[in-house]
Design a protein around this motif. Structure first.
Motif, PDB file in Angstrom:
ATOM      1  N   HIS A 445       0.811  -1.216   0.000  1.00  5.37           N
ATOM      2  CA  HIS A 445       0.000   0.000   0.000  1.00  5.37           C
ATOM      3  C   HIS A 445       0.845   1.267   0.000  1.00  5.37           C
ATOM      4  O   HIS A 445       0.439   2.303  -0.534  1.00  5.37           O
ATOM      5  CB  HIS A 445      -0.931  -0.009   1.214  1.00  5.37           C
ATOM      6  N   LEU A 446       2.042   1.216   0.602  1.00 10.24           N
ATOM      7  CA  LEU A 446       2.900   2.404   0.636  1.00 10.24           C
ATOM      8  C   LEU A 446       3.361   2.826  -0.755  1.00 10.24           C
ATOM      9  O   LEU A 446       3.793   3.963  -0.939  1.00 10.24           O
ATOM     10  CB  LEU A 446       4.112   2.153   1.529  1.00 10.24           C
ATOM     11  N   VAL A 447       3.271   1.904  -1.728  1.00 11.41           N
ATOM     12  CA  VAL A 447       3.621   2.285  -3.101  1.00 11.41           C
ATOM     13  C   VAL A 447       2.669   3.371  -3.602  1.00 11.41           C
ATOM     14  O   VAL A 447       3.048   4.221  -4.415  1.00 11.41           O
ATOM     15  CB  VAL A 447       3.587   1.051  -4.016  1.00 11.41           C
ATOM     16  N   PHE A 448       1.447   3.374  -3.079  1.00 13.07           N
ATOM     17  CA  PHE A 448       0.484   4.408  -3.473  1.00 13.07           C
ATOM     18  C   PHE A 448       0.923   5.794  -3.004  1.00 13.07           C
ATOM     19  O   PHE A 448       0.548   6.798  -3.610  1.00 13.07           O
ATOM     20  CB  PHE A 448      -0.903   4.079  -2.921  1.00 13.07           C
ATOM     21  N   SER A 449       1.693   5.867  -1.898  1.00 14.48           N
ATOM     22  CA  SER A 449       2.209   7.168  -1.474  1.00 14.48           C
ATOM     23  C   SER A 449       3.221   7.707  -2.472  1.00 14.48           C
ATOM     24  O   SER A 449       3.264   8.915  -2.731  1.00 14.48           O
ATOM     25  CB  SER A 449       2.834   7.057  -0.084  1.00 14.48           C
ATOM     26  N   LEU A 450       4.024   6.821  -3.047  1.00 14.11           N
ATOM     27  CA  LEU A 450       4.947   7.260  -4.108  1.00 14.11           C
ATOM     28  C   LEU A 450       4.178   7.729  -5.331  1.00 14.11           C
ATOM     29  O   LEU A 450       4.516   8.755  -5.940  1.00 14.11           O
ATOM     30  CB  LEU A 450       5.893   6.117  -4.493  1.00 14.11           C
ATOM     31  N   LEU A 451       3.115   6.994  -5.691  1.00 13.15           N
ATOM     32  CA  LEU A 451       2.292   7.411  -6.824  1.00 13.15           C
ATOM     33  C   LEU A 451       1.625   8.748  -6.538  1.00 13.15           C
ATOM     34  O   LEU A 451       1.590   9.644  -7.397  1.00 13.15           O
ATOM     35  CB  LEU A 451       1.242   6.341  -7.127  1.00 13.15           C
ATOM     36  N   GLY A 452       1.103   8.920  -5.319  1.00 20.65           N
ATOM     37  CA  GLY A 452       0.486  10.200  -4.957  1.00 20.65           C
ATOM     38  C   GLY A 452       1.476  11.338  -4.954  1.00 20.65           C
ATOM     39  O   GLY A 452       1.141  12.469  -5.350  1.00 20.65           O
ATOM     40  N   PHE A 453       2.702  11.064  -4.517  1.00 17.85           N
ATOM     41  CA  PHE A 453       3.747  12.090  -4.539  1.00 17.85           C
ATOM     42  C   PHE A 453       4.035  12.543  -5.965  1.00 17.85           C
ATOM     43  O   PHE A 453       4.106  13.742  -6.254  1.00 17.85           O
ATOM     44  CB  PHE A 453       5.015  11.534  -3.888  1.00 17.85           C
ATOM     45  N   VAL A 454       4.165  11.586  -6.891  1.00 24.30           N
ATOM     46  CA  VAL A 454       4.486  11.926  -8.278  1.00 24.30           C
ATOM     47  C   VAL A 454       3.328  12.685  -8.927  1.00 24.30           C
ATOM     48  O   VAL A 454       3.531  13.713  -9.601  1.00 24.30           O
ATOM     49  CB  VAL A 454       4.820  10.651  -9.072  1.00 24.30           C
ATOM     50  N   VAL A 455       2.092  12.216  -8.723  1.00 20.08           N
ATOM     51  CA  VAL A 455       0.941  12.840  -9.388  1.00 20.08           C
ATOM     52  C   VAL A 455       0.700  14.244  -8.844  1.00 20.08           C
ATOM     53  O   VAL A 455       0.443  15.187  -9.606  1.00 20.08           O
ATOM     54  CB  VAL A 455      -0.314  11.968  -9.219  1.00 20.08           C
ATOM     55  N   SER A 456       0.782  14.402  -7.517  1.00 22.35           N
ATOM     56  CA  SER A 456       0.595  15.740  -6.954  1.00 22.35           C
ATOM     57  C   SER A 456       1.706  16.681  -7.393  1.00 22.35           C
ATOM     58  O   SER A 456       1.456  17.877  -7.635  1.00 22.35           O
ATOM     59  CB  SER A 456       0.537  15.663  -5.429  1.00 22.35           C
ATOM     60  N   ALA A 457       2.925  16.158  -7.541  1.00 16.22           N
ATOM     61  CA  ALA A 457       4.011  16.994  -8.064  1.00 16.22           C
ATOM     62  C   ALA A 457       3.737  17.416  -9.503  1.00 16.22           C
ATOM     63  O   ALA A 457       4.034  18.555  -9.889  1.00 16.22           O
ATOM     64  CB  ALA A 457       5.342  16.241  -7.979  1.00 16.22           C
ATOM     65  N   MET A 458       3.132  16.530 -10.303  1.00 15.24           N
ATOM     66  CA  MET A 458       2.798  16.885 -11.678  1.00 15.24           C
ATOM     67  C   MET A 458       1.702  17.948 -11.710  1.00 15.24           C
ATOM     68  O   MET A 458       1.748  18.883 -12.526  1.00 15.24           O
ATOM     69  CB  MET A 458       2.351  15.642 -12.442  1.00 15.24           C
ATOM     70  N   TRP A 459       0.707  17.834 -10.827  1.00 14.06           N
ATOM     71  CA  TRP A 459      -0.334  18.861 -10.755  1.00 14.06           C
ATOM     72  C   TRP A 459       0.269  20.215 -10.367  1.00 14.06           C
ATOM     73  O   TRP A 459      -0.062  21.248 -10.955  1.00 14.06           O
ATOM     74  CB  TRP A 459      -1.397  18.467  -9.735  1.00 14.06           C
ATOM     75  N   ILE A 460       1.144  20.211  -9.358  1.00 13.03           N
ATOM     76  CA  ILE A 460       1.758  21.460  -8.911  1.00 13.03           C
ATOM     77  C   ILE A 460       2.627  22.052 -10.017  1.00 13.03           C
ATOM     78  O   ILE A 460       2.612  23.267 -10.262  1.00 13.03           O
ATOM     79  CB  ILE A 460       2.585  21.223  -7.635  1.00 13.03           C
ATOM     80  N   SER A 461       3.376  21.202 -10.713  1.00  8.25           N
ATOM     81  CA  SER A 461       4.234  21.687 -11.795  1.00  8.25           C
ATOM     82  C   SER A 461       3.407  22.281 -12.929  1.00  8.25           C
ATOM     83  O   SER A 461       3.755  23.333 -13.484  1.00  8.25           O
ATOM     84  CB  SER A 461       5.103  20.542 -12.315  1.00  8.25           C
ATOM     85  N   ALA A 462       2.295  21.618 -13.278  1.00 10.31           N
ATOM     86  CA  ALA A 462       1.441  22.133 -14.350  1.00 10.31           C
ATOM     87  C   ALA A 462       0.811  23.465 -13.957  1.00 10.31           C
ATOM     88  O   ALA A 462       0.771  24.412 -14.760  1.00 10.31           O
ATOM     89  CB  ALA A 462       0.361  21.106 -14.693  1.00 10.31           C
ATOM     90  N   ALA A 463       0.319  23.561 -12.712  1.00 11.30           N
ATOM     91  CA  ALA A 463      -0.269  24.822 -12.259  1.00 11.30           C
ATOM     92  C   ALA A 463       0.775  25.927 -12.190  1.00 11.30           C
ATOM     93  O   ALA A 463       0.511  27.080 -12.570  1.00 11.30           O
ATOM     94  CB  ALA A 463      -0.929  24.629 -10.891  1.00 11.30           C
ATOM     95  N   ALA A 464       1.983  25.594 -11.723  1.00 10.46           N
ATOM     96  CA  ALA A 464       3.052  26.596 -11.662  1.00 10.46           C
ATOM     97  C   ALA A 464       3.441  27.084 -13.046  1.00 10.46           C
ATOM     98  O   ALA A 464       3.733  28.270 -13.249  1.00 10.46           O
ATOM     99  CB  ALA A 464       4.270  26.007 -10.949  1.00 10.46           C
TER     100      ALA A 464
END
Length: 608
Positions: A445-464
């Motif tokens: 299940h902790l692999v989902f935290s890595l996936l969430g980290f990457v996806v949220s970073a992509m959202w932040i990068s796109a918004a920035a």
């Protein structure tokens, strides 16, 4: 509240200035078309002549005086759309929307102020996306990763926590530095945020809760930040930065992290030694001698125990008496509900109004970003939603990376990459759904935290990336420098959330924590933002990056930030490291004077 009012007031001033500038497009300095000139003939010819003239200026090395797209406001309102479409310098390839075309081509020329107003509203929405993604999705996943790696609080604080708190600033600076024409935005944002945090935020904390700062951590952070600012000042003075100097930014942050870890270890060792010596002295003391007990641990733990018991009693009230097995569909619907009914009943109508406005954004993020919470018993495992994340999260990564360029790429000219990603996500989702249960999280299940980290970073990068593009457009339309937009809109938009959170922490009785967050975050933002941004530009273009200071305002920024740090380095030790209300008022006045000087410099009242 004051910072929010100032932020909104500046937007209103920009909107009024926008109407004035756009309204004067057909007069004076504009190119007025003659009655006998055809719209598709002589107009384009005159624009072509102007483009050729300015291209020649650029080839002759006059890049400091003019950038080709900046001359669009010298044209008449009717010619601006065709000029933006025909000029390669006006293409915004790094963003999803070409905001210059949107400003001049979406509506008729007389309605251009309306278009600019819509862009400013969109800018506010993007700032909300940045803050919401960082606070509710990026930071929790970083916390889960830190817990799974068993990092100490000091290491986690200067790495993952700093990245979580400064994600909007770092991504905005990285995006701006990676583009040659918007490096001034990053310089203005980093220096502007540095001045804002070290004066307004620190001054507000001192006003709310006067306190005595920890001497060694304070001097350590100020010295490292002064070194980073001085290094940046030297690079701006030279105008170029090499690969070794870029890696030096990252290396300096590594040294800072090592210094924090080593100093924390030395302090802990000294504290344990003092505790052992006090225990030994108490064992050898006479029976009638009263040895004072250490009250620190008890006073720290008592509130935690009381709060924990209150929370347990509160949760037990809503705990079902009999075991209840929730269906898969109800788990999915409850997981996608961004409103907690208990919280909703306790909040005011203002909070509810803001929550309703943010619901669509939260729902979109809930659909695409998994969150792992190690503090919960089930670690926030939601089987149907997490399986859905395996479909939506890879799609978000592919479609937001490089403005969707790779996601829309056709394999062999026929099959798009996003469709292949969708099929792969469906396959993974089916496997996880068939091999897991609703009530027990899987071992991975902790692999989902890595996936969430990457996806949220992509959202932040796109918004920035969109924020930087909008500010670039506003700079062209309003004839404002990137430095001014960076030190005001970008710096305030990224720092205003930290300002409110630090003041809240100070009011709760933790002013030292609030001040540590002030300095630790801006050190991370400058060193990592400049380092990663310049590395990206080096990989895309030349091995040596050219940084062009945009006039006197750059040096006003650097000098003001350096002066504020020197004041803190000298005045705080002279005051025995006590930050009172008088010092807080001094810091706020310093920022007011700096902002006044910056505005006077931008509009030409102060010049060399």
């Amino acid at each position: 509240m004051t910072s929010r009012v100032v932020f909104i007031s500046l937007l209103l001033l920009l909107w009024c200035h926008c109407r004035h500038v756009l309204g004067s497009g057909d007069s004076g300095t504009g190119i007025v078309p003659s009655p006998d000139r055809s719209a598709d003939g002589a107009d384009l010819l005159s624009m072509g002549t102007m483009v050729d003239t300015h291209s020649a200026m650029l080839r002759q090395g006059n890049t400091d005086e003019v950038r080709l797209c900046d001359i669009v406001m010298n044209l008449s309102a009717a010619d601006r759309c065709a000029f933006v479409k025909a000029t390669p310098d006006c293409s915004m390839e790094d963003s999803f929307i070409n905001y210059l075309k949107m400003a001049f081509c979406l509506l008729p020329p007389n309605l251009t102020p309306l278009t600019i107003t819509l862009c400013i509203i969109w800018l506010l929405i993007l700032f909300i996306v940045l803050g919401l993604t960082a606070s509710k999705f990026f930071c929790p996943n970083l916390s889960a990763i830190s817990s799974s790696l068993r990092l100490t609080h000091n290491v986690a604080g200067v790495t993952f926590l700093a990245l979580g708190n400064g994600a909007p600033d770092v991504f905005s600076a990285t995006v701006a530095f990676s583009r040659p024409h918007t490096a001034g935005l990053a310089i203005g944002a980093l220096f502007g945020a540095g001045i804002f945090v070290t004066t307004v935020v620190a001054g507000s904390v001192s006003l709310v809760k006067p306190f005595t700062v920890a001497s060694r951590p304070f001097l350590r952070d100020v010295i490292f930040y002064m070194a980073a600012v001085f290094w940046t000042f030297i690079i701006l003075y030279r105008g170029t930065i090499s690969l070794g100097e870029t890696l030096g930014y990252l290396g300096l942050y590594v040294v800072y992290v090592v210094t924090v870890i080593v100093s924390a270890y030395i302090y802990s060792h000294q504290k344990h030694s003092a505790t052992r010596s006090s225990i030994q002295s108490s064992t050898h003391a006479p029976a009638d001698t009263h040895v004072p007990e250490l009250q620190t641990s008890e006073s720290d733990q008592a509130p935690l125990l009381s709060n924990g018991s209150i929370q347990e009693d509160y949760d037990s009230e809503y705990r079902p008496l009999l075991p209840y097995c929730e269906s898969t569909s109800s788990i999915l619907l409850n997981s996608l509900n961004p409103v907690d009914s208990r919280t909703w009943r306790r909040k005011t109508w203002r909070w509810r109004t803001v929550k309703i406005l943010k619901m669509p954004l939260e729902l979109l993020l809930l659909l695409t970003v998994p969150v792992v919470d190690p503090d919960k018993e089930d670690r926030n495992w939601r089987r149907p939603l997490n399986c859905l994340h395996l479909i939506t999260a890879p799609l978000v990564c592919v479609l937001t990376f490089s403005s969707g360029e790779y996601g829309l790429y056709l394999i062999e000219g026929q099959f798009p990459v996003w469709a292949l990603t969708l099929l792969f996500g469906l396959f993974l989702s089916a496997i996880v759904f068939l091999t897991t249960s609703n009530d027990q999280p899987p071992a991975y299940h902790l692999v989902f935290s890595l996936l969430g980290f990457v996806v949220s970073a992509m959202w932040i990068s796109a918004a920035a990336s969109e924020v930087v593009s909008i500010l670039h457009m506003l700079g062209v339309v309003l004839s404002l420098s990137n430095n001014l937009l960076g030190l005001t809109l970008l710096a305030w938009g990224n720092s205003i959330g930290d300002c409110f959170s630090d003041i809240t922490i100070a009011r709760q009785g933790y002013p030292r924590m609030a001040l540590s967050a002030c300095f630790g975050g801006i050190i991370f933002n400058m060193l990592i933002g400049v380092g990663i941004g310049c590395l990206i530009q080096m990989f895309n273009n030349e091995p040596v990056v050219t940084l062009e200071p945009e006039g006197l305002l750059t040096w006003v920024l650097a000098g003001s930030l350096g002066l504020s740090l020197v004041f803190s380095f000298i005045l705080v030790p002279l005051r025995c490291f006590h930050l009172g209300r008088a010092y807080g008022i001094f810091l706020l006045l310093f920022y007011a004077v700096f902002l006044l000087v910056a505005l006077l410099t931008e509009f030409g009242f102060i010049h060399t």
